[in-house]
Design a protein around this motif. Structure first.
Motif, PDB file in Angstrom:
ATOM      1  N   PHE A 154      -7.561  14.185 -28.497  1.00  0.00           N
ATOM      2  CA  PHE A 154      -8.031  12.988 -27.805  1.00  0.00           C
ATOM      3  C   PHE A 154      -8.957  12.211 -28.744  1.00  0.00           C
ATOM      4  N   ALA A 155      -8.565  11.007 -29.157  1.00  0.00           N
ATOM      5  CA  ALA A 155      -9.430  10.126 -29.952  1.00  0.00           C
ATOM      6  C   ALA A 155     -10.074  10.871 -31.116  1.00  0.00           C
ATOM      7  N   GLY A 176      -4.782   7.887 -28.700  1.00  0.00           N
ATOM      8  CA  GLY A 176      -5.692   6.889 -29.237  1.00  0.00           C
ATOM      9  C   GLY A 176      -6.054   5.905 -28.142  1.00  0.00           C
ATOM     10  N   THR A 177      -7.196   5.240 -28.277  1.00  0.00           N
ATOM     11  CA  THR A 177      -7.614   4.252 -27.279  1.00  0.00           C
ATOM     12  C   THR A 177      -7.783   2.895 -27.963  1.00  0.00           C
ATOM     13  N   SER A 196      -5.230   1.962 -22.787  1.00  0.00           N
ATOM     14  CA  SER A 196      -6.272   0.946 -22.687  1.00  0.00           C
ATOM     15  C   SER A 196      -7.627   1.617 -22.530  1.00  0.00           C
ATOM     16  N   GLY A 197      -8.674   0.887 -22.900  1.00  0.00           N
ATOM     17  CA  GLY A 197     -10.019   1.429 -22.797  1.00  0.00           C
ATOM     18  C   GLY A 197     -10.570   1.825 -24.152  1.00  0.00           C
ATOM     19  N   GLY A 198     -11.795   2.350 -24.125  1.00  0.00           N
ATOM     20  CA  GLY A 198     -12.478   2.727 -25.346  1.00  0.00           C
ATOM     21  C   GLY A 198     -12.521   4.225 -25.544  1.00  0.00           C
ATOM     22  N   HIS A 199     -13.411   4.658 -26.414  1.00  0.00           N
ATOM     23  CA  HIS A 199     -13.464   6.051 -26.852  1.00  0.00           C
ATOM     24  C   HIS A 199     -13.663   7.009 -25.683  1.00  0.00           C
ATOM     25  N   ASN A 200     -14.470   6.628 -24.709  1.00  0.00           N
ATOM     26  CA  ASN A 200     -14.738   7.498 -23.562  1.00  0.00           C
ATOM     27  C   ASN A 200     -13.965   7.066 -22.324  1.00  0.00           C
TER      28      ASN A 200
END
Length: 592
Positions: A351-352, A475-476, A504-508
């Motif tokens: 995850f990321a 990835g985000t 969609s969205g950011g790291h968290n």
């Protein structure tokens, strides 16, 4: 540390020379550490070097100077033409549009006189400074990025949205409340100042304590060593998938981002889908842990957690999951296992998580030789990197969202900001041991040793191409910590099948994307081992977008790579020395 050690060079000489060198080194380190407490851990030399590089090359570039003078005249003409239209009342076409991610001037009140002219002047100036800080021949790319970023931060301080005299929303609030907003804002400021001085979390975070309000999924701590606790979660179904799931979170924050409130807990959701889930919970290290290195994190962390899972479920392969730094460490462990013919992993999910650090995004602004050396001296004195020193870098990467917009609402508008579980978690950081963080920055960020086959475990380098285990990589889209195009480079490194998903969205927030979360979309595609490589942009353009949470997509992939269902295992393995110690969430997650 198993990777090659970067030693500080020392001059040749006898014992007296060595003692003198040690004294001067001590003076240097103490001086740097003291300075670092005032600069938030940022090396002032790194900033000065960047501006000196930019200014000196700009000074010998008359063509660039002429271009900037021309642009300044053109922008003055555009503003002069716009000004009469701006005073006419009503909306008029702007002479410059904000950047797509800049929402400071979205409110319609910014289209009224004189605020329209004020914010348009600011945006034109911001555009001019961007042109001035990029494209100067001879400036190193890193220094150009640093100058551009720092200049943008300085300009943002002066943004009209941050001043009560030039922000129309603040002016309206002041008129409506008779100035009470400034009284409330002052009280909010004093409260935040008090909490910061005492090291307390922001107001409202006390309503999201692990074990009381978040991290509520039932389970037991079945193993503890000096670095980790291993949590086994209680089954929620009569049958479970034969292969368990082991999650390795980042050690930079607490694990319970993956077990927040019951409605958005990934752990609870996995358990309810019929998976046996184990979670690694990292200790919050102190000065006594200063010499823990990356190899300790691999051995005491990933490998001991895997041993605990194997004790509970002997002869079962494991679905290993890593988040952020935990995914990077898991990749190293998986490559070392592949080299040693250790085939206990059924799949690998990241995850990321970056494995190639050549283009780590804006976080690279805070990582060069000067900066790392400065941080090493700061960590050397106290034995660790404190959470406030680490969090400052992440906050400045998104200063408009995390500093200025928050300050305007809380201190100028006088509004109490609501606290959410994810926001409260983001303030609950952990410390980073001196040796581990130094090795992490030097080997992975500065040297990119893992991607280049130069990261050593034992006497041999580990290669990600040795990993033939199927991989699921997330990835985000708006990730500023692990940019998705950097995460995507796993396609160039892994030796097996790779399923890549972009959400969609950011790291968290992109990872915490529970079913039913509105507005979520994702793209996903498989790349079998040996298939032709598709670059990131073409992948993004060609892979269709799907609506909804990506969790069911991943869970279906886990089931596809599992061997079937069976009865749930018991809690722990007392006969093998893994007796349940206490209820989840355990002790380490509560350490401050």
């Amino acid at each position: 540390m198993a990777a090659r050690v970067h030693a500080r060079r020392r001059p040749a000489g006898g014992c007296e020379a060595d003692a003198l060198q040690d004294l001067f080194t001590l003076i240097n380190r103490t001086s740097h550490a003291t300075l670092g407490r005032f600069t938030g851990g940022v090396s002032p030399v790194s900033i000065v070097q960047a501006y000196a590089d930019w200014a000196s090359h700009l000074g010998i570039s008359p063509g660039k100077q002429a271009l900037l003078a021309t642009k300044l005249g053109e922008q003055a003409r555009r503003l002069w033409t716009y000004a009469p239209r701006a005073t006419g009342g009503g909306e008029c076409e702007r002479c410059i549009e904000p950047l797509p991610n800049d929402h400071r001037f979205d409110d319609e009140q910014w289209q009224r006189w004189p605020y329209n002219l004020i914010h348009q002047s600011f945006l034109l100036g911001q555009q001019w400074w961007h042109n001035a800080t990029v494209g100067v021949d001879g400036v190193s790319p890193h220094h150009e990025d640093v100058v551009n970023f720092v200049t943008r931060q300085l300009l943002d301080v002066c943004a009209p949205s941050n001043s009560p005299l030039t922000n129309p929303k603040v002016a309206e609030q002041t008129f409506r409340t008779g100035g009470a907003n400034f009284i409330d804002g002052g009280l909010n400021f004093l409260e935040d100042l008090r909490r910061g001085a005492l090291g307390e979390p922001p107001a409202g975070a006390e309503h999201f304590r692990p074990g009381e309000h978040v991290a509520l999924t039932p389970g037991k701590v079945i193993h503890r060593n000096r670095l980790i606790e291993v949590i086994q979660y209680s089954p929620a179904t009569d049958e479970v998938q034969a292969e368990p799931v082991l999650v390795i979170p980042a050690w930079i924050m607490k694990y319970y981002i993956l077990d927040l409130s019951p409605e958005n807990s990934l752990v609870r959701w996995l358990v309810e889908q019929g998976h046996t889930v184990f979670m690694l919970s990292w200790k919050n290290p102190g000065s006594e842990d200063r010499d823990l290195g990356m190899e300790d994190y691999r051995q005491l962390g990933v490998m001991e957690a895997l041993d605990a899972v194997n004790a509970v479920l002997p002869e079962r392969k494991v679905h290993a999951v890593g988040y952020c730094l935990g995914g990077t460490l898991l990749s190293i462990a998986a490559a070392a296992m592949a080299r040693a013919n250790d085939h206990r992993l059924a799949t690998l999910t990241l995850f990321a998580s970056e494995t190639d650090f050549e283009e780590p995004g804006e976080l690279e602004l805070f990582i060069d030789d000067s900066q790392v050396s400065f941080l090493e001296d700061l960590m050397w004195q106290q034995g660790y990197l404190d959470k406030w020193q680490m969090r400052g870098a992440f906050v400045f990467l998104r200063s408009n969202d995390l500093i200025w917009s928050v300050s305007v609402k809380s201190y100028l508008m006088g509004e109490k900001l609501p606290m959410m579980d994810l926001m409260a978690w983001s303030t609950d950081a952990t410390r980073l041991p001196y040796r581990m963080h130094s090795e992490y920055l030097r080997y992975l960020y500065l040297d990119n040793a893992l991607a280049e086959g130069q990261y050593y475990v034992g006497e041999h380098p580990v290669l990600l191409s040795d990993i033939s285990t199927p991989m699921f990589v997330v990835g985000t889209r708006t990730d500023h910590i692990a940019p998705w195009r950097s995460v995507y480079k796993i396609h160039l490194l892994a030796g097996g099948d790779v399923t890549f998903l972009l959400t969609s969205g950011g790291h968290n927030a992109g990872v915490i994307s529970e079913p039913g979360h509105r507005g979520r979309v994702y793209q996903v595609a498989d790349k079998p081992a040996g298939a032709p490589y598709v670059d990131a942009q073409n992948w993004y353009d060609e892979v269709p977008e799907r609506e909804g949470s990506w969790w069911p997509e991943w869970q279906a992939w886990l089931v596809e790579h599992s061997s079937g269902a069976s009865g749930p295992p018991g809690m722990g393995a007392p006969d093998a020395g893994y007796t349940p110690l206490e209820d989840a969430p355990g002790n380490y997650v509560l350490q401050s």
